[in-house]
Structures are given as structure tokens and as C-alpha cells.
Scaffold this active site. Structure first.
Site, PDB file in Angstrom:
ATOM      1  N   ASN A   6      21.144 -10.281  -9.321  1.00  7.67           N
ATOM      2  CA  ASN A   6      20.291  -9.713  -8.273  1.00  7.67           C
ATOM      3  C   ASN A   6      18.908 -10.344  -8.431  1.00  7.67           C
ATOM      4  O   ASN A   6      18.114  -9.928  -9.269  1.00  7.67           O
ATOM      5  CB  ASN A   6      20.241  -8.193  -8.448  1.00  7.67           C
ATOM      6  CG  ASN A   6      19.409  -7.510  -7.377  1.00  7.67           C
ATOM      7  OD1 ASN A   6      18.789  -8.169  -6.537  1.00  7.67           O
ATOM      8  ND2 ASN A   6      19.372  -6.187  -7.416  1.00  7.67           N
ATOM      9  N   ARG A  27      23.774 -10.541  -5.099  1.00  6.07           N
ATOM     10  CA  ARG A  27      23.296  -9.605  -4.093  1.00  6.07           C
ATOM     11  C   ARG A  27      22.457 -10.390  -3.090  1.00  6.07           C
ATOM     12  O   ARG A  27      21.535 -11.107  -3.473  1.00  6.07           O
ATOM     13  CB  ARG A  27      22.437  -8.542  -4.754  1.00  6.07           C
ATOM     14  CG  ARG A  27      21.940  -7.559  -3.758  1.00  6.07           C
ATOM     15  CD  ARG A  27      21.079  -6.521  -4.401  1.00  6.07           C
ATOM     16  NE  ARG A  27      20.905  -5.455  -3.439  1.00  6.07           N
ATOM     17  CZ  ARG A  27      20.302  -4.325  -3.715  1.00  6.07           C
ATOM     18  NH1 ARG A  27      19.840  -4.101  -4.919  1.00  6.07           N
ATOM     19  NH2 ARG A  27      20.164  -3.406  -2.797  1.00  6.07           N
ATOM     20  N   HIS A  86      20.817  -1.109   2.251  1.00  3.89           N
ATOM     21  CA  HIS A  86      21.469  -0.300   1.204  1.00  3.89           C
ATOM     22  C   HIS A  86      22.976  -0.215   1.455  1.00  3.89           C
ATOM     23  O   HIS A  86      23.632   0.730   1.016  1.00  3.89           O
ATOM     24  CB  HIS A  86      20.936   1.144   1.161  1.00  3.89           C
ATOM     25  CG  HIS A  86      19.518   1.311   0.725  1.00  3.89           C
ATOM     26  ND1 HIS A  86      18.682   2.274   1.276  1.00  3.89           N
ATOM     27  CD2 HIS A  86      18.780   0.660  -0.189  1.00  3.89           C
ATOM     28  CE1 HIS A  86      17.492   2.195   0.700  1.00  3.89           C
ATOM     29  NE2 HIS A  86      17.523   1.223  -0.193  1.00  3.89           N
ATOM     30  N   ARG A 119       6.804   3.708   2.759  1.00  2.00           N
ATOM     31  CA  ARG A 119       7.073   3.318   4.150  1.00  2.00           C
ATOM     32  C   ARG A 119       7.127   4.546   5.049  1.00  2.00           C
ATOM     33  O   ARG A 119       7.622   5.600   4.634  1.00  2.00           O
ATOM     34  CB  ARG A 119       8.407   2.576   4.247  1.00  2.00           C
ATOM     35  CG  ARG A 119       8.352   1.179   3.676  1.00  2.00           C
ATOM     36  CD  ARG A 119       9.720   0.517   3.690  1.00  2.00           C
ATOM     37  NE  ARG A 119      10.090   0.083   2.354  1.00  2.00           N
ATOM     38  CZ  ARG A 119      11.339  -0.096   1.942  1.00  2.00           C
ATOM     39  NH1 ARG A 119      12.349   0.133   2.741  1.00  2.00           N
ATOM     40  NH2 ARG A 119      11.564  -0.472   0.704  1.00  2.00           N
ATOM     41  N   GLU A 164      25.509  -0.269  -7.409  1.00  2.00           N
ATOM     42  CA  GLU A 164      25.630  -1.441  -6.541  1.00  2.00           C
ATOM     43  C   GLU A 164      26.173  -2.644  -7.317  1.00  2.00           C
ATOM     44  O   GLU A 164      26.938  -3.443  -6.777  1.00  2.00           O
ATOM     45  CB  GLU A 164      24.267  -1.763  -5.921  1.00  2.00           C
ATOM     46  CG  GLU A 164      23.880  -0.734  -4.861  1.00  2.00           C
ATOM     47  CD  GLU A 164      22.398  -0.655  -4.621  1.00  2.00           C
ATOM     48  OE1 GLU A 164      21.680  -0.172  -5.522  1.00  2.00           O
ATOM     49  OE2 GLU A 164      21.941  -1.058  -3.552  1.00  2.00           O
TER      50      GLU A 164
END
Ligand code: ADP
Length: 396
Positions: free
Chosen positions: A7, A91, A180, A241, A382
């Protein structure tokens, strides 16, 4: 079969080596502050050995070769040489509208990743550099790209289309992509298993609540809707955010003297819990501590966060026409019994009630209702999902 998961982010590379037949990890680590004098490697293995050391990592090749040295080391390594690795899973943030599943990395797939730079300017470039570094270091070991957007490509047009002129949307590839995806996919599969069913037989709402937050309606293994959009800015309130916003707010700010870059920075980096609470932290633990200390702005930030989540769950219950389970995951979803309780106490109309003791101890099933949707807590993984996907594609 040993699968290495990479990743590669803008300043760090995380890696995990799996023995995928047993779904166990052999070693994992992180190279941080790449291309700075403070670069470091953190490493641990399944025998409990761990260390952290300063390294020189002026490139992704240098960073990943440090990881390779650690994996093959005589003392703390877990393999004799790199050829023991059967495949590498990367990823990748954005695959655009062309990619609806994991892909073997070829020149054509690399071009797709390059073509999506504009859609994911912070993530796709380092993901790409990580791939090229591994091509250089691992030669003939096959590599697979697992895209964050791929699971969401099962979404129907009614859910992914923005109501702007069709030609403009087509020209600029503006549509809901969702993010996601690997996490939502992983917990959807695990959630179905926990219910004793196949994912093709259940309707699920998966809430990934971390620094970034998104929620997805999963209808029999396919995405019916998801909260993030063309970028990860849309949807739920997040650490920094804003999530959903009247687009006219952007126009208003630009017309009143803020530059586009200012507004970009404001909505992505200084909004959400950080901007609302004003306590100098976007961390949910700090926010809850401030709420308990009587801070009114922190209270409002928490209320806005929970309200938005409640609204989305109601909307997705409608989209799915009822559902079998609500799944919490991500740093907040997995660890904050307080947030789960605040949200679920507003879901009584769906038949949901939480069992307080099980919620406190983060059990797999935390709801007490015999009928109606179950509420599950499932730690996301993940990396494991990427390793599974890599093994699946290598076998096919
Ligand atoms: P990322 O999106 O960067 O992967 P994580 O999934 O690790 O982030 O989630 C980070 C968030 O999880 C932070 O807001 C942190 O405060 C929150 N978190 C972690 N543990 C707890 C806890 N015990 N209670 C409340 N929030 C928590």
C-alpha cells in the site's frame, strides 16, 4: 502460497506478507517519511520480533528494498528469498469507470491508473510509483491491482449519476465512484458469514468510520449506493472533510474572495470534526473528551456527525427496501461504543436495539432484537482482502 500486499501512499509504504492458504500474516511493516532525512522502517513478524530503525529511502525502490531486506533477514526475516513470494497485491485508489474488479497489472492497466491521476491526485501517483518500484525489484513475480473503487462499480446508474448536464458529466468523467470499496466488500462478506448466509442472499448497510467515513448499501453482494462521490469529499462528516454540502457554498466562497485552492484546502483539511469543534484535533477520542468536558462546539460537532449518519442509514434502509444488518467498521466504528450507541438509539423505528454490555465489549453482534436488522462490529482488513483477491486472480 505467500502473497505480499503493498500500500504505497504519498509519504509511506505499508507492506504485509501473508500465508494466504491459512489467511495468516507472516510479517508486516511500514516505511515512513520516504524522501526525507527522517525516513524509517517499522517491522514486526508473527514470532513477535519487532523493531524500528532509520533508513535512507530516497525513492520507492529504496523504501521497498528495505522491506525486502527485512523479510529475508536471517534473524527476523520470514522467507529465505524473494522468489518464495507467489504474487504481489497493490492497493490502488482509483480505477475510474473502466475497472470493476481486481486486475492483473499489465501496461494497459497501468495506463488506466495513469488516466485516473486527475480523479485521485493524492493517491494514484504514489500507488503507481509503488507498482513500478516492485516491477523493478521483483522482476517476474505476478502483480495484481486491487482498486478502492472497483466494488462500487456494481452500483446502478440511478445511484451513480449526478444530475448535471449529461455531456458535461461525460466529458469530465463526473459520477459517483465511491471509495473504501475494499473495506466495504470485506465487511460485507464477513457480515454475511456472521449471519450464516451467503452475501448473495442478504441486504447490508456497511459504515466505515475512520478519519475518512463512508457508508454503503449492499444489495445481495452488489452496491446499491454509497456516500462518497467523484472524490472522497462527499457524504458523511469526517475528521477534516465536510461531507455533503450545498454546492452553492463553494460558489459563494469563491465569489467572496477565497481562491479555489483555499476552498479545496478548507473543505478537505479544515472542515468536519476539526473545523466544527475547534479543539485543534480531528480525533474522535479527543472530541468525545471535549464533549464530556462541557465544550458546546464539540457537542455540536458530535451531533452533526451522528445526525448525518442517522440520515444516511434511513436513506439506505429505503434504497434497500429493508436490510438484514448494519455493520460498523473503521477506527471509530470498531472502537467507539459511544458513537454506535448514539446512532442506534435513533434506529428503534427499524426494530434495532443494542445490548449495552455487548456494545461496550465490541462483540461481533451487539444488537439484542430477535427480529429486525442485526447490528455487527467487524474489524476491517483491507490487506487480507487484497491478498485474497491476488491469490484468486493468480489461481484463475
Ligand atoms: P484511517 O481512516 O486513517 O484508516 P482509522 O480507521 O484508524 O483511520 O480511524 C481513526 C479514527 O478512529 C480516529 O478518529 C480515532 O479517534 C478513532 N478511534 C480510534 N479508537 C477510538 C476509540 N476507542 N473511541 C473513539 N474513536 C476512536
Amino acid at each position: 502460497m505467500k502473497i505480499l500486499v503493498i500500500n504505497a501512499g504519498s509519504s509511506s509504504v505499508k507492506f504485509t506478507l501473508f500465508e494466504i492458504d491459512q489467511e495468516t500474516w507472516l510479517a508486516k511493516g511500514q516505511i515512513e517519511r520516504i524522501r526525507t532525512p527522517g525516513a524509517s522502517l517499522k517491522y514486526s513478524n508473527h514470532r513477535g520480533q519487532k523493531f524500528e530503525k532509520s533508513i535512507i529511502a530516497n525513492s520507492y525502490e529504496a523504501a521497498i528494498s528495505e522491506a525486502c531486506l527485512a523479510l529475508c533477514d536471517q534473524d527476523h526475516g520470514v522467507i529465505g528469498n524473494l522468489n518464495e513470494i507467489s504474487g504481489i497485491g497493490h492497493r490502488v485508489a482509483h480505477g475510474g469507470a473502466q475497472v470493476s474488479g481486481s486486475m492483473r497489472i499489465t501496461p494497459a492497466i497501468k495506463q488506466i491508473i495513469l488516466n485516473c491521476y486527475e480523479l485521485a491526485p493524492l493517491h494514484n501517483p504514489p500507488n503507481f510509483e509503488g507498482i513500478e518500484a516492485c516491477e523493478f525489484l521483483f522482476h517476474d513475480i505476478p502483480m495484481i491491482a486491487v482498486f478502492d473503487t472497483a466494488f462500487h462499480q456494481t452500483m446502478p446508474p440511478a445511484a451513480y449519476t449526478y444530475a448535471i448536464p449529461a455531456a458535461v458529466a461525460a466529458e469530465h468523467k463526473l459520477r459517483r465512484y465511491g471509495f473504501h470499496g475494499t473495506s466495504h466488500h470485506y465487511v460485507a462478506l464477513a457480515g454475511a458469514k456472521a449471519l450464516g448466509k451467503d452475501v448473495a442472499d442478504v441486504k447490508l448497510i456497511t459504515a466505515h468510520l475512520g478519519n475518512g467515513c463512508s457508508i454503503t448499501a449492499v444489495d445481495k453482494g452488489r452496491v446499491a449506493d454509497t456516500s462518497m462521490g467523484v472524490t472522497p469529499l462527499e457524504g458523511l462528516v469526517m475528521g477534516t472533510r465536510c461531507g455533503d454540502l450545498d454546492p452553492a457554498v463553494v460558489l459563494f466562497l469563491c465569489r467572496t474572495g477565497h481562491s479555489l485552492d483555499d476552498v479545496d484546502q478548507m473543505l478537505n483539511k479544515s472542515s468536519g470534526l476539526l473545523g466544527l469543534a475547534g479543539i485543534g484535533s480531528a480525533d474522535m477520542r479527543d472530541l468525545i473528551a471535549a464533549v464530556d468536558g462541557g465544550n458546546a462546539n464539540a457537542r455540536l460537532a458530535l451531533d452533526v456527525f451522528v445526525h448525518r449518519l442517522q440520515k444516511y442509514i434511513g436513506a439506505y434502509a429505503a434504497v434497500l427496501n429493508g436490510f438484514d444488518a448494519l455493520i460498523f467498521t473503521g477506527g471509530i466504528g470498531e472502537n467507539s461504543s459511544r458513537i454506535r450507541a448514539l446512532v442506534c438509539e435513533k434506529l428503534g423505528y427499524l426494530g434495532i436495539s443494542l445490548e449495552a454490555a455487548k456494545n461496550r465489549t465490541h462483540d461481533l453482534v451487539i444488537s439484542s432484537n430477535a427480529v429486525g436488522p442485526k447490528v455487527l462490529v467487524i474489524p476491517t482488513n483491507e490487506e487480507l482482502m487484497i491478498a485474497r483477491e491476488t491469490a484468486r486472480l493468480l489461481a484463475s
